[in-house]
Design a protein around this motif. Structure first.
Motif, PDB file in Angstrom:
ATOM      1  N   GLU A 105       5.205  15.369  -6.898  1.00  0.00           N
ATOM      2  CA  GLU A 105       6.254  14.898  -7.758  1.00  0.00           C
ATOM      3  C   GLU A 105       7.055  13.711  -7.112  1.00  0.00           C
ATOM      4  O   GLU A 105       7.471  12.620  -7.619  1.00  0.00           O
ATOM      5  N   LYS A 106       7.539  14.266  -5.930  1.00  0.00           N
ATOM      6  CA  LYS A 106       8.341  13.194  -5.141  1.00  0.00           C
ATOM      7  C   LYS A 106       7.835  11.922  -4.758  1.00  0.00           C
ATOM      8  O   LYS A 106       8.176  11.020  -4.925  1.00  0.00           O
ATOM      9  N   ALA A 107       6.594  12.145  -4.218  1.00  0.00           N
ATOM     10  CA  ALA A 107       5.907  10.748  -3.788  1.00  0.00           C
ATOM     11  C   ALA A 107       5.486   9.899  -5.190  1.00  0.00           C
ATOM     12  O   ALA A 107       5.477   8.940  -5.109  1.00  0.00           O
ATOM     13  N   ASP A 108       5.191  10.886  -6.472  1.00  0.00           N
ATOM     14  CA  ASP A 108       4.946  10.018  -7.529  1.00  0.00           C
ATOM     15  C   ASP A 108       6.191   9.230  -7.912  1.00  0.00           C
ATOM     16  O   ASP A 108       5.816   7.834  -8.257  1.00  0.00           O
ATOM     17  N   ASP A 126      -2.832  22.046  -5.375  1.00  0.00           N
ATOM     18  CA  ASP A 126      -3.426  22.947  -4.061  1.00  0.00           C
ATOM     19  C   ASP A 126      -3.481  21.485  -3.207  1.00  0.00           C
ATOM     20  O   ASP A 126      -4.664  20.812  -3.112  1.00  0.00           O
ATOM     21  N   ASN A 127      -2.786  21.482  -1.999  1.00  0.00           N
ATOM     22  CA  ASN A 127      -2.931  20.129  -1.081  1.00  0.00           C
ATOM     23  C   ASN A 127      -4.349  20.544  -0.501  1.00  0.00           C
ATOM     24  O   ASN A 127      -4.783  19.515   0.401  1.00  0.00           O
ATOM     25  N   SER A 128      -4.645  21.818  -0.230  1.00  0.00           N
ATOM     26  CA  SER A 128      -5.727  21.891   0.578  1.00  0.00           C
ATOM     27  C   SER A 128      -7.271  21.530   0.072  1.00  0.00           C
ATOM     28  O   SER A 128      -8.135  21.268   0.783  1.00  0.00           O
ATOM     29  N   LYS A 129      -7.082  21.044  -1.210  1.00  0.00           N
ATOM     30  CA  LYS A 129      -8.244  20.582  -1.947  1.00  0.00           C
ATOM     31  C   LYS A 129      -8.335  19.102  -1.555  1.00  0.00           C
ATOM     32  O   LYS A 129      -9.571  18.503  -1.750  1.00  0.00           O
ATOM     33  N   GLY A 130      -7.496  18.458  -0.948  1.00  0.00           N
ATOM     34  CA  GLY A 130      -7.487  17.056  -0.316  1.00  0.00           C
ATOM     35  C   GLY A 130      -6.611  16.070  -1.410  1.00  0.00           C
ATOM     36  O   GLY A 130      -6.490  14.788  -1.121  1.00  0.00           O
ATOM     37  N   ALA A 131      -6.871  16.381  -2.811  1.00  0.00           N
ATOM     38  CA  ALA A 131      -6.192  15.725  -3.566  1.00  0.00           C
ATOM     39  C   ALA A 131      -5.468  16.654  -4.584  1.00  0.00           C
ATOM     40  O   ALA A 131      -5.617  17.811  -4.963  1.00  0.00           O
ATOM     41  N   VAL A 153       0.761  -1.286  -0.061  1.00  0.00           N
ATOM     42  CA  VAL A 153      -0.107   0.028   0.067  1.00  0.00           C
ATOM     43  C   VAL A 153       0.605   1.202  -0.020  1.00  0.00           C
ATOM     44  O   VAL A 153       1.698   1.480   0.792  1.00  0.00           O
ATOM     45  N   LEU A 154       0.591   2.100  -1.090  1.00  0.00           N
ATOM     46  CA  LEU A 154       1.551   3.328  -1.177  1.00  0.00           C
ATOM     47  C   LEU A 154       0.555   4.437  -0.908  1.00  0.00           C
ATOM     48  O   LEU A 154      -0.449   4.875  -1.461  1.00  0.00           O
ATOM     49  N   HIS A 155       0.790   5.193   0.069  1.00  0.00           N
ATOM     50  CA  HIS A 155      -0.238   6.163   0.847  1.00  0.00           C
ATOM     51  C   HIS A 155       0.395   7.368   1.014  1.00  0.00           C
ATOM     52  O   HIS A 155       1.357   7.790   1.518  1.00  0.00           O
ATOM     53  N   GLY A 156      -0.483   8.496   0.672  1.00  0.00           N
ATOM     54  CA  GLY A 156      -0.241   9.855   1.257  1.00  0.00           C
ATOM     55  C   GLY A 156      -0.296  10.227   2.684  1.00  0.00           C
ATOM     56  O   GLY A 156      -1.350  10.062   3.249  1.00  0.00           O
ATOM     57  N   GLY A 157       0.403  10.602   3.323  1.00  0.00           N
ATOM     58  CA  GLY A 157       0.668  10.876   4.889  1.00  0.00           C
ATOM     59  C   GLY A 157      -0.389  11.868   5.196  1.00  0.00           C
ATOM     60  O   GLY A 157      -0.835  11.749   6.298  1.00  0.00           O
ATOM     61  N   ASP A 158      -1.045  12.764   4.338  1.00  0.00           N
ATOM     62  CA  ASP A 158      -1.767  13.720   4.580  1.00  0.00           C
ATOM     63  C   ASP A 158      -3.143  13.334   3.891  1.00  0.00           C
ATOM     64  O   ASP A 158      -3.906  14.653   3.655  1.00  0.00           O
ATOM     65  N   VAL A 177       3.787   1.898   2.669  1.00  0.00           N
ATOM     66  CA  VAL A 177       4.686   3.051   2.658  1.00  0.00           C
ATOM     67  C   VAL A 177       4.001   4.390   2.671  1.00  0.00           C
ATOM     68  O   VAL A 177       3.108   4.616   1.796  1.00  0.00           O
ATOM     69  N   ILE A 178       4.450   5.562   3.598  1.00  0.00           N
ATOM     70  CA  ILE A 178       3.826   6.533   3.867  1.00  0.00           C
ATOM     71  C   ILE A 178       4.460   7.784   3.273  1.00  0.00           C
ATOM     72  O   ILE A 178       5.482   7.916   3.734  1.00  0.00           O
ATOM     73  N   TYR A 179       3.964   8.306   2.480  1.00  0.00           N
ATOM     74  CA  TYR A 179       4.714   9.663   2.014  1.00  0.00           C
ATOM     75  C   TYR A 179       4.476  11.094   2.583  1.00  0.00           C
ATOM     76  O   TYR A 179       3.192  11.476   2.360  1.00  0.00           O
ATOM     77  N   GLY A 180       5.387  11.480   3.223  1.00  0.00           N
ATOM     78  CA  GLY A 180       5.181  12.670   4.058  1.00  0.00           C
ATOM     79  C   GLY A 180       4.655  13.872   2.903  1.00  0.00           C
ATOM     80  O   GLY A 180       5.361  13.836   2.074  1.00  0.00           O
ATOM     81  N   GLY A 181       3.684  14.716   3.409  1.00  0.00           N
ATOM     82  CA  GLY A 181       3.315  15.892   2.519  1.00  0.00           C
ATOM     83  C   GLY A 181       2.585  15.475   1.597  1.00  0.00           C
ATOM     84  O   GLY A 181       2.101  16.444   0.761  1.00  0.00           O
ATOM     85  N   ALA A 182       2.370  14.172   1.134  1.00  0.00           N
ATOM     86  CA  ALA A 182       1.474  13.828   0.123  1.00  0.00           C
ATOM     87  C   ALA A 182      -0.096  13.759   0.480  1.00  0.00           C
ATOM     88  O   ALA A 182      -0.426  13.064   1.524  1.00  0.00           O
ATOM     89  N   VAL A 183      -1.159  14.259  -0.391  1.00  0.00           N
ATOM     90  CA  VAL A 183      -2.330  13.875  -0.108  1.00  0.00           C
ATOM     91  C   VAL A 183      -2.996  12.818  -1.135  1.00  0.00           C
ATOM     92  O   VAL A 183      -2.269  12.219  -1.903  1.00  0.00           O
ATOM     93  N   HIS A 184      -4.270  12.922  -1.266  1.00  0.00           N
ATOM     94  CA  HIS A 184      -4.714  11.893  -2.054  1.00  0.00           C
ATOM     95  C   HIS A 184      -4.659  12.152  -3.417  1.00  0.00           C
ATOM     96  O   HIS A 184      -4.398  13.382  -4.088  1.00  0.00           O
ATOM     97  N   SER A 185      -4.327  11.066  -4.487  1.00  0.00           N
ATOM     98  CA  SER A 185      -4.408  11.277  -6.117  1.00  0.00           C
ATOM     99  C   SER A 185      -2.750  11.860  -6.118  1.00  0.00           C
ATOM    100  O   SER A 185      -2.581  12.525  -7.227  1.00  0.00           O
ATOM    101  N   PHE A 186      -1.875  11.446  -5.344  1.00  0.00           N
ATOM    102  CA  PHE A 186      -0.391  12.236  -5.525  1.00  0.00           C
ATOM    103  C   PHE A 186       0.371  11.721  -6.867  1.00  0.00           C
ATOM    104  O   PHE A 186       1.224  12.378  -7.089  1.00  0.00           O
ATOM    105  N   THR A 187      -0.222  10.667  -7.643  1.00  0.00           N
ATOM    106  CA  THR A 187       0.638  10.200  -8.674  1.00  0.00           C
ATOM    107  C   THR A 187      -0.197  10.964  -9.816  1.00  0.00           C
ATOM    108  O   THR A 187       0.705  10.747 -10.982  1.00  0.00           O
ATOM    109  N   ASN A 188      -0.930  11.587  -9.821  1.00  0.00           N
ATOM    110  CA  ASN A 188      -1.503  12.226 -11.154  1.00  0.00           C
ATOM    111  C   ASN A 188      -1.317  13.609 -11.422  1.00  0.00           C
ATOM    112  O   ASN A 188      -2.098  14.494 -10.620  1.00  0.00           O
TER     113      ASN A 188
END
Length: 258
Positions: free
Chosen positions: A239-242, A230-235, A182-187, A213-224
């Motif tokens: 680039e780093k997490a991708d 805008d992290n405030s939108k939740g998705a 599971v590759l997951h955004g920490g936020d 694996v949890i990627y710090g600073g990443a939210v939902h849909s971090f690979t697209n």
């Protein structure tokens, strides 16, 4: 000299043809429902190779998932992007996507049936080494491939990229045969800490070989990249997490396909 130059041009053209990534739209069925997936492989590779099933985000089969299939083909796999929604069902906006995804989130048996149908197409292909298969999914697709695992499907591994981790049937985890990554955004606000903890407990109790694996600073849909920045939108794209998550997937594949 002119003759040598012509030979060089011919050689380059031959190399390009030999190394071409072949793609095709594949029509198939689950029950009476017609589905339309996307296949990709490198025809320069001879013989069978590991097969990777891909499940799309909630927007359905689109250029993003097709690009991922082609990337996997360049790595030496045969990749098939399964169609969960059905031929011609391609949401045009977030509201349509949410409505379509809801049908399957509320009916996990249907979700499982649709993804198993895609896996069967991949396994039937003459280039697929059926002893080495995996499934990956993005967002909605991440949820779907985890349900594929819970269905008891015979795959070596499952990879969820920023997918939902919940399930109404936690006892189904005992059916999981392959390894789970599971590759997951920490936020990620759409997959809260409570859901993460519940998933981990589900895996432990079922004795699954799993890793997260949890990627710090990443939210939902971090690979697209289409998710914006805008992290405030939740998705949002990260680039780093991708890049890191893609490398983590490749390392996982090197383990399960060795």
């Amino acid at each position: 000299m002119r003759y040598l130059f012509a030979l060089l041009i011919v050689f380059v053209l031959v190399v390009n043809v030999q190394a071409e990534i072949r793609t095709e739209v594949v029509e198939y069925k689950e029950g009476d429902t017609v589905l339309e997936g996307y296949l990709a492989y490198d025809d320069a590779i001879k013989g069978k190779r590991p097969g990777v099933l891909i499940v799309h985000e909630w927007m359905g089969i689109n250029q993003y998932v097709k690009r991922r299939a082609e990337q996997l083909a360049k790595l030496g796999y045969i990749a098939f992007a399964a169609d969960i929604y059905g031929k011609g069902i391609r949401p045009k906006n977030r509201d349509e996507a949410a409505a379509e995804a809801k049908k399957y989130k509320e009916n996990r048996k249907l979700m499982q049936a649709r993804v198993v149908a895609g896996l069967n197409i991949l396994k039937k292909h003459t280039l697929t080494d059926i002893s080495r298969t995996a499934a990956i999914g993005y967002c909605f697709g991440g949820t779907t491939v985890l349900e594929l695992a819970r269905s008891g499907a015979d795959v070596n591994g499952i990879v969820s990229f920023h997918g939902g981790l919940d399930t109404p049937n936690i006892n189904d985890a005992k059916n999981i045969k392959g390894k789970v990554l599971v590759l997951h955004g920490g936020d990620d606000p759409f997959v809260p800490a409570e859901q993460v903890a519940s998933f981990q407990d589900e895996m432990r109790k079922a004795g699954v070989d799993w890793n997260m694996v949890i990627y710090g600073g990443a939210v939902h849909s971090f690979t697209n990249p289409d998710s914006g920045n805008d992290n405030s939108k939740g998705a949002a794209y990260n680039e780093k997490a991708d890049k890191r998550s893609w490398e983590d997937m490749k390392q996982f594949f090197s383990e399960i396909f060795k």
